[in-house]
Design an enzyme around this catalytic site. Structure first.
Site, PDB file in Angstrom:
ATOM      1  N   GLN A 113      37.976   3.302 -17.143  1.00  0.00           N
ATOM      2  CA  GLN A 113      37.529   1.950 -17.476  1.00  0.00           C
ATOM      3  C   GLN A 113      38.668   1.097 -18.029  1.00  0.00           C
ATOM      4  OE1 GLN A 113      34.348   0.879 -16.474  1.00  0.00           O
ATOM      5  NE2 GLN A 113      34.719   2.850 -15.489  1.00  0.00           N
ATOM      6  N   HIS A 171      40.564  -1.271 -15.546  1.00  0.00           N
ATOM      7  CA  HIS A 171      40.083  -2.568 -15.082  1.00  0.00           C
ATOM      8  C   HIS A 171      40.925  -3.735 -15.594  1.00  0.00           C
ATOM      9  CE1 HIS A 171      36.348  -1.913 -12.884  1.00  0.00           C
ATOM     10  NE2 HIS A 171      36.070  -0.914 -13.714  1.00  0.00           N
ATOM     11  N   GLU A 174      28.646  -1.432 -22.907  1.00  0.00           N
ATOM     12  CA  GLU A 174      28.301  -1.632 -21.498  1.00  0.00           C
ATOM     13  C   GLU A 174      27.995  -0.271 -20.860  1.00  0.00           C
ATOM     14  OE1 GLU A 174      30.307  -3.368 -17.361  1.00  0.00           O
ATOM     15  OE2 GLU A 174      31.568  -2.897 -19.084  1.00  0.00           O
ATOM     16  N   HIS A 175      28.937   0.651 -21.011  1.00  0.00           N
ATOM     17  CA  HIS A 175      28.771   2.019 -20.505  1.00  0.00           C
ATOM     18  C   HIS A 175      28.775   2.980 -21.685  1.00  0.00           C
ATOM     19  CE1 HIS A 175      31.270  -0.184 -17.415  1.00  0.00           C
ATOM     20  NE2 HIS A 175      30.239   0.215 -16.668  1.00  0.00           N
ATOM     21  N   ASP A 226      29.511   3.311 -11.073  1.00  0.00           N
ATOM     22  CA  ASP A 226      30.243   2.207 -10.457  1.00  0.00           C
ATOM     23  C   ASP A 226      30.030   2.152  -8.952  1.00  0.00           C
ATOM     24  OD1 ASP A 226      31.306   1.200 -12.795  1.00  0.00           O
ATOM     25  OD2 ASP A 226      33.197   2.308 -12.630  1.00  0.00           O
ATOM     26  N   HIS A 283      -6.129 -32.275 -27.663  1.00  0.00           N
ATOM     27  CA  HIS A 283      -6.234 -30.978 -27.002  1.00  0.00           C
ATOM     28  C   HIS A 283      -7.706 -30.561 -26.890  1.00  0.00           C
ATOM     29  CE1 HIS A 283      -1.951 -30.747 -27.707  1.00  0.00           C
ATOM     30  NE2 HIS A 283      -1.863 -29.518 -27.215  1.00  0.00           N
TER      31      HIS A 283
END
Length: 332
Positions: free
Chosen positions: A158, A161, A227-228, A261, A320
């Site tokens: 990761q 990236h 995230e992961h 992924d 109403h």
């Protein structure tokens, strides 16, 4: 879903797809045909009628999008494709570009860099978004029963990236942490994008966190909102039971994030930067809106009319109640 509250009183909930979406596929430091699939397929499953896709123009391909991206889009039947990237692409989707024939979309989805994530935050209110999917992050909870090389390889995967990617190990074993750090040096040095990886691992966003026990590790993970999230411990289910916040969770030594992924069947477009504390990963549900459809007949409305009248008076909104009593002969 249909709920009958009384005779003649029915509330239905239907799921309605948004009519038009803009899907973003990044292309700065890598090529992401997998992100085309992860964006497009859920939108198609949800029944979205109009799908536009954008990916950065590539100097190596005469200012067009990468041919692999174009090819996968074509295989999926997407023919509205724009060579544009970054924050500008998100703005174009949200507001439209008449000169290009680009109509505004109702929702923008897809991962990107920090500028893409920031742009998605800005356009909320003009259009919907999936989540702020910016620079990636991984958090691994591991004990001394885990394989240090497996953990190191997952952290490196990761970090590959982006220099801003976060790679975090949380463990209750100092000795295991040392073993992982040793393998990180080897893994980061030997792989192709070692300079980028080392920048990510050395950044303030990456860390090794020592905790007293795995319950504390779960607490840390929930605060982090990864995230992961990988769980590589003896009793993974016990740790999983304490997890509330994560984009996607990978259990055991043979469920690496790379599996998600590409080939697990889960989606890799996930909330980053702690967004998983309140947001979810991309799915068909991202492109659907629940709508409540109310059907009452005359007698069913008459039955609840006194309740409506009482509440409308209590809230000082008499019109109403009058909108109901008007249906039963009371006119001004």
């Amino acid at each position: 879903e249909r709920t009958v509250l009384a005779t003649g009183a029915v509330v239905e909930q239907r799921w309605q797809p948004v009519g038009r979406v803009g899907l973003y596929v990044p292309g700065g430091k890598a090529v992401y045909p997998s992100s085309v699939v992860m964006n497009v397929v859920p939108a198609q499953v949800a029944g979205v009628r109009s799908i536009a896709l954008a990916s950065p123009a590539q100097a190596a391909h005469a200012g067009r999008i990468h041919p692999t991206i174009a090819g996968v889009a074509a295989l999926l039947g997407i023919d509205e494709v724009y060579a544009m990237g970054g924050a500008g692409a998100i703005g174009a989707f949200a507001h439209g570009v008449p000169e290009l024939g680009l109509e505004p979309v109702q929702r923008v989805t897809g991962p990107g860099n920090v500028f893409v994530a920031a742009a998605k935050r800005v356009v909320q209110g003009v259009t919907g978004i999936d989540a702020e999917a910016g620079p990636t992050d991984i958090l691994v909870i591991a004990d001394d029963a885990a394989d240090a090389d497996f953990v190191a390889s997952d952290l490196v995967s990761q970090a590959e990236h982006d220099e801003l990617a976060a790679a975090v190990l949380v463990t209750d074993s100092a000795e295991f942490a040392e073993r992982v750090l040793e393998r990180l040096v080897v893994r980061a040095t030997e792989t192709r994008h070692s300079e980028r990886i080392r920048a990510a691992l050395d950044g303030a966003q990456s860390a090794v966190v020592l905790v007293d026990d795995l319950e504390q590790a779960a607490d840390f993970a929930n605060a982090f909102g990864a995230e992961h999230l990988e769980i590589q411990v003896r009793d993974a289910d016990a740790v999983l039971a304490g997890i509330e916040n994560a984009g996607a969770i990978f259990i055991g030594p043979y469920s690496p994030v790379s599996l998600g992924d590409y080939a697990a069947g889960s989606n890799h477009v996930l909330p980053t930067g702690g967004q998983s504390r309140h947001a979810a990963g991309l799915s068909a549900a991202t492109f659907l809106r629940p709508q409540q459809v109310v059907r009452y007949d005359e007698e069913a409305l008459r039955e609840v009319a006194p309740v409506i009248a009482t509440l409308s008076e209590e809230e000082d909104l008499p019109a109403h109640g009058e909108a109901v009593t008007a249906r039963f002969g009371e006119r001004r």
